[in-house]
Design a protein around this motif. Structure first.
Motif, PDB file in Angstrom:
ATOM      1  N   MET A   1     -10.134 -24.415  -4.249  1.00 41.75           N
ATOM      2  CA  MET A   1     -10.675 -24.618  -5.572  1.00 41.75           C
ATOM      3  C   MET A   1     -11.145 -26.051  -5.771  1.00 41.75           C
ATOM      4  N   ALA A   2     -10.983 -26.858  -4.758  1.00 40.84           N
ATOM      5  CA  ALA A   2     -11.371 -28.255  -4.895  1.00 40.84           C
ATOM      6  C   ALA A   2     -12.846 -28.356  -5.243  1.00 40.84           C
ATOM      7  N   TYR A   3     -13.156 -29.176  -6.241  1.00 38.12           N
ATOM      8  CA  TYR A   3     -14.516 -29.412  -6.694  1.00 38.12           C
ATOM      9  C   TYR A   3     -15.233 -28.106  -7.019  1.00 38.12           C
ATOM     10  N   GLY A   4     -14.500 -27.126  -7.499  1.00 37.64           N
ATOM     11  CA  GLY A   4     -15.088 -25.866  -7.920  1.00 37.64           C
ATOM     12  C   GLY A   4     -15.346 -24.888  -6.806  1.00 37.64           C
ATOM     13  N   LYS A   5     -14.941 -25.233  -5.558  1.00 40.82           N
ATOM     14  CA  LYS A   5     -15.144 -24.322  -4.432  1.00 40.82           C
ATOM     15  C   LYS A   5     -13.865 -23.534  -4.175  1.00 40.82           C
ATOM     16  N   LEU A   6     -14.006 -22.227  -4.098  1.00 38.45           N
ATOM     17  CA  LEU A   6     -12.848 -21.380  -3.902  1.00 38.45           C
ATOM     18  C   LEU A   6     -12.464 -21.315  -2.427  1.00 38.45           C
ATOM     19  N   ALA A 142      -6.234 -23.541 -12.163  1.00 44.08           N
ATOM     20  CA  ALA A 142      -7.684 -23.499 -11.980  1.00 44.08           C
ATOM     21  C   ALA A 142      -8.344 -24.811 -12.399  1.00 44.08           C
ATOM     22  N   PRO A 143      -9.367 -25.279 -11.657  1.00 46.82           N
ATOM     23  CA  PRO A 143     -10.127 -26.456 -12.079  1.00 46.82           C
ATOM     24  C   PRO A 143     -11.034 -26.111 -13.253  1.00 46.82           C
TER      25      PRO A 143
END
Length: 525
Positions: A1-6, A142-143
């Motif tokens: 989920m880092a930087y919106g990437k799952l 969640a981000p």
């Protein structure tokens, strides 16, 4: 989920938690097909024959079956708000699943209508525990950029539960075994909580709850795993999130200390949130959705279709709702929470106006074109409700409360959700039987008022971190990470790196890069 990437781990966590969403959806929806099974009526000593002297009693029992689930859910939502704050999200989910298994088993084995009603109360209690916990947990890991998408999976997957219940009911209808017709679908209620119990030990505890309990080292390990970015050796995103969470928890503790349910109304910042959550949950139910969900088989049958056709159309209606909820989750982060609610509820109003006109003029006739148009309006209604409302309310109410009161706030929201359903569920069968199409007027007048109130009083939360949403309620936001300039972000990252690089003799960046290690890095700010 880092930087919106799952990542695969993030998807696995959401899917594991979504078993709880399926549990609630199946529990709630299975009654819709159960009351469409003639064998259930016969076994319970009830009737659908309006000329029978037992008809009034049957309607009152049907209203009680629907209403006691909601009554149990009110208590379950309030209970889990306290229990999950005291003992953690993971343990509360364990208790909810165990109670749910008991309720499902008692329903499937019911010997009479009284036992069935009591079992529905137990299932409602546990279902509310689960439906409260799942969006809280997902929101807390969640981000901001994709929180609507991820928390929205809760709403999408409880529609999976609705859909499974609908099609299992259709298949069971054709069994020559009268007991199988209704006992088998009810017995499947125990499957989904059993599956979640199998994976529950693997799920990590909420990092925000851990920070609140003073267990920052465990929270850091979980955040480092969740937000691990192989292309960033310094793991800035995980550091930023941990830094903001810990700073905000400390600020909230200093400002408010320990909180309880009464604080939801005694403290102005919390009271505003509680009132907005009340409005949102009430608005989601005062448009007739819960009545149509629960009575879809009966409503379709009332438009001139036989039992088999009604079950098929109801199953198709629920399947469309499932698709709509996934769509709602997908574009919620782009469209926004409040705009989604206003579009959805307004669309529902239009559909109910047309549906009421059709029932008033053609209900009880053999005008197939008009009656088919009535079914079409029910399908269009669910497109608006599932596509814009059903997922949104869980996302919004899980966001607006701060960590130290989120579980209680969400528990209150779920209690209001089910409290809002009670007057409609307790009166729907009798209402349609006595005043017919005029019962729909409730779902035209009330939501029209609610759309105006939503526009006037509810702030938009999309794109904000959970800690920063407090600014809409006049809270002190300790650290801002979103909607800041590049210069401000660089300065903040330099501060974070300076304070978190070497902690207790350990290199945090190295610990982040080996986040799957069993060793827990000690972190303080």
């Amino acid at each position: 989920m880092a930087y919106g990437k799952l990542t695969l781990r993030d998807i696995a966590i959401v899917l594991a938690l979504s078993l709880g969403s399926i549990t609630y959806g199946y529990d709630f929806s299975i009654i819709s097909t159960t009351v469409g099974q003639p064998s259930w009526y016969a076994y319970m000593g009830l009737t659908t024959d309006a000329t029978s002297p037992n008809y009034s009693f049957s309607n009152s029992m049907l209203d009680t079956v629907f209403g006691l689930f909601s009554a149990g859910a009110i208590f379950g939502g309030l209970f889990v708000g306290w229990y999950s704050d005291a003992h953690g999200r993971q343990k509360a989910l364990l208790i909810g699943n165990l109670i749910n298994i008991v309720g499902g088993a008692l329903q499937a084995g019911s010997a009479h209508i009284g036992m069935f009603i009591a079992a529905r109360f137990i299932t409602g209690f546990s279902g509310a525990m689960i439906v409260t916990l799942v969006p809280i947990y997902i929101a807390e890991v969640a981000p901001p950029a994709v929180r609507g998408l991820l928390v929205g999976q809760h709403g999408a997957f409880f529609l999976v539960g609705y859909t499974l219940a609908a099609w299992v009911g259709v298949g069971s209808y054709y069994s020559p075994n009268a007991a199988f017709n209704w006992r088998f679908p009810l017995s499947l209620q125990v499957l989904w909580p059993l599956l979640q119990l199998c994976v529950l030990v693997w799920l990590p505890e909420s990092p925000r709850w851990l920070v609140r309990q003073g267990r920052s080292d465990e929270a850091w390990r979980i955040l480092a795993r969740l937000y691990h970015n192989p292309s960033d050796g310094q793991q800035l995103f995980a550091r930023e999130q941990f830094f903001q969470i810990k700073a905000q928890c400390e600020a909230d503790q200093a400002a408010y200390g320990d909180v309880n349910y009464l604080d939801l109304f005694r403290k102005p910042h919390f009271r505003k949130r509680a009132l907005i959550a009340t409005l949102v949950m009430w608005a989601s139910q005062a448009n007739g959705a819960i009545v149509i969900y629960s009575n879809i088989v009966v409503l379709v049958a009332g438009l001139g279709f036989d039992n088999a056709e009604s079950l098929f159309l109801a199953a198709g209606w629920i399947t469309l709702a499932c698709v709509g909820n996934f769509a709602n989750a997908y574009y919620l982060d782009k469209l926004g929470r409040i705009r989604s609610l206003m579009i959805g509820i307004t669309g529902c109003i239009v559909c109910v106006i047309i549906e009421a006109a059709i029932v008033a003029n053609y209900g009880g006739t053999d005008n197939k074109s008009a009656l088919s148009a009535g079914v079409a309006m029910l399908f269009l209604f669910i497109c608006f409700y599932a596509g814009f409302v059903d997922t949104t309310v869980y996302v919004y109410c899980s966001e607006i409360f701060p960590t130290h009161i989120r579980a209680k706030g969400m528990g209150w929201s779920i209690a209001i959700f089910f409290l809002s359903t009670l007057p409609f569920l307790e009166s729907s069968a009798t209402g349609f039987a006595t005043i017919g199409w005029k019962y729909y007027l409730l779902f035209i007048i009330l939501p029209s008022i609610n759309v105006i109130l939503l526009y006037l009083f509810c702030p938009e939360t999309k794109g904000q971190s959970l800690e920063e949403i407090g600014a809409f309620f006049n809270d002190n936001v300790a650290i801002r990470l979103t909607h800041i300039s590049e210069e401000e972000k660089r300065a903040l990252d330099e501060r974070i790196l300076a304070e978190q690089t070497i902690i207790n003799g350990q290199d945090v960046s190295a610990a982040s890069n080996s986040a799957d290690s069993e060793k827990t890095p000690k972190v303080t700010v």
